[in-house]
Design a protein around this motif. Sequence first.
Motif, PDB file in Angstrom:
ATOM      1  N   ILE A  84       0.762  -1.154  -0.063  1.00 59.61           N
ATOM      2  CA  ILE A  84      -0.051   0.057   0.082  1.00 59.61           C
ATOM      3  C   ILE A  84       0.809   1.226   0.037  1.00 59.61           C
ATOM      4  CG2 ILE A  84      -1.576   1.438   1.312  1.00 59.61           C
ATOM      5  CD1 ILE A  84      -2.661  -1.353   2.312  1.00 59.61           C
ATOM      6  N   ILE A 107      -3.342   4.326  -2.241  1.00 58.45           N
ATOM      7  CA  ILE A 107      -4.107   4.859  -0.914  1.00 58.45           C
ATOM      8  C   ILE A 107      -4.274   6.394  -1.521  1.00 58.45           C
ATOM      9  CG2 ILE A 107      -2.147   5.091   0.521  1.00 58.45           C
ATOM     10  CD1 ILE A 107      -4.222   4.502   2.708  1.00 58.45           C
ATOM     11  N   HIS A 120      -8.125   5.648   5.580  1.00 61.13           N
ATOM     12  CA  HIS A 120      -8.272   4.724   4.271  1.00 61.13           C
ATOM     13  C   HIS A 120      -7.506   3.477   4.644  1.00 61.13           C
ATOM     14  CE1 HIS A 120     -10.476   8.088   2.176  1.00 61.13           C
ATOM     15  NE2 HIS A 120      -9.165   8.570   1.919  1.00 61.13           N
ATOM     16  N   LEU A 121      -6.475   3.466   5.611  1.00 65.97           N
ATOM     17  CA  LEU A 121      -5.623   2.432   5.671  1.00 65.97           C
ATOM     18  C   LEU A 121      -6.232   1.009   5.864  1.00 65.97           C
ATOM     19  CD1 LEU A 121      -2.642   1.691   5.314  1.00 65.97           C
ATOM     20  CD2 LEU A 121      -2.149   2.525   7.539  1.00 65.97           C
ATOM     21  N   LEU A 124      -7.847  -0.973   3.317  1.00 68.46           N
ATOM     22  CA  LEU A 124      -7.128  -1.450   1.982  1.00 68.46           C
ATOM     23  C   LEU A 124      -6.214  -2.581   2.697  1.00 68.46           C
ATOM     24  CD1 LEU A 124      -6.311   2.101   0.468  1.00 68.46           C
ATOM     25  CD2 LEU A 124      -7.865   0.316  -0.438  1.00 68.46           C
ATOM     26  N   CYS A 348      -8.788   8.089  -6.187  1.00 70.05           N
ATOM     27  CA  CYS A 348      -7.935   8.817  -5.361  1.00 70.05           C
ATOM     28  C   CYS A 348      -8.163  10.259  -5.588  1.00 70.05           C
ATOM     29  CB  CYS A 348      -6.706   8.452  -5.126  1.00 70.05           C
ATOM     30  SG  CYS A 348      -6.185   6.801  -4.871  1.00 70.05           S
TER      31      CYS A 348
END
Length: 386
Positions: A84, A107, A120-121, A124, A348
């Motif tokens: 990521i 991301i 958002h981590l 994902l 994004c």
Amino acid sequence: MATPATTGQQIPFNRSSTVGKELQNIAESLLGGQIAGDQAFTRRCQALLEQLTGTRQALLTTSCTHALEMSALLLNVGPGDEVILPSFTFVSTANAFVLRGAKPVFIDVRPDTFNLDEKHLERLITERTKAVVPVHYAGVGCEMDAILAICRKRGVAVVEDNAHGLFGRYRGQPLGTFGQLATQSFHETKNLTCGEGGALLINDPAYAERGEVLREKGTNRAQFFRGQVAKYTWVDVGSSYVMSDVLAAFLYGQLEQWERVQAKRKQVWEYYHMHLADWAATAGIRTPVVPKHCDQAYHMYYLVMPNLDSRQAFIKHLKDRGILAVFHYQPLHLSVMGRKYGGKEGDCPVSEMAGDCLVRLPFFNDLALADQARVVREVRAWGGNQ
Ligand SMILES: *Cc1c(COP(=O)(O)O)cnc(C)c1O
């Protein structure tokens, strides 16, 4: 660093300059007769980097790109793995892992700092996620408390791409010391340089021994030179990531002067900010955000224009007046390669906005005060999207 103003000439976006004993050091290196890697100047640079950042081990490399590639090798990243990383970054942040067969998962970035948006981590991360690569954009720290908490919980490694962030701090702790691994760049566009170069910072001792081996073509040469093994041999995969001592000699001249360089860059940043922030606010233009708990590394000064058209018109306005201002990263998820990994418009949105609207002003270590004043004057003379 006492270069006179460029009176009437073009002000470049970037220019490298000597700040200390670079030339003397290069002469010393050449006359010493040992100019391959891991000689005296390499050791001095590494020791100074360790002392200044507090990292466990610093290894000079041929580039930040190569330090990122070493990180991918050290983490055993391979096909089927996911990594990521922000869409708004340099290609090497992605390529180093893609080279090993991993899939980049893009991301989005925060609207204030353009750093990886930690909210958002969690969403994902999958069971295939091998690493997260925060980039401290413009030398302002990512939200490392939240990022580390999530990564620890999910058992994911953190590699900081700290190309912009040497000497920056997050809650008092130096950038480059949060991840298991971190990478630095000494490319000519960075705060300190030797033309092309980088470093791998190894914070987790689990990677120390293998880091040396991968960097030395997969041999235990470093251990041999320390007298820890009787002969050196091929023990692992690896490549040639060692910087010539001639370049390390140049770099050491810069590193020794780090305080002067950082003080000068702080002066430039604050001059721009003092003379542009109020004007920008009235013109609908955004200036950089530096959260209170972040000591920035003064890597760049940027403006965020209202839209792509005004950004392009603004760059032309400055170019017509002899000032080179430049845009920055084009979002990776919309690149030719990014689209092969499924990237599409709208994935994004903040990265897409930054790609369209952000513009960087001339910023380098010997930018004369008169030239800073000229940049400010011409920026403020911009009358909008005519
Ligand atoms: C400059 C840069 C790199 C690449 O550095 P090299 O030393 O040129 O390989 C990687 N990531 C970021 C964020 C950079 O700005």
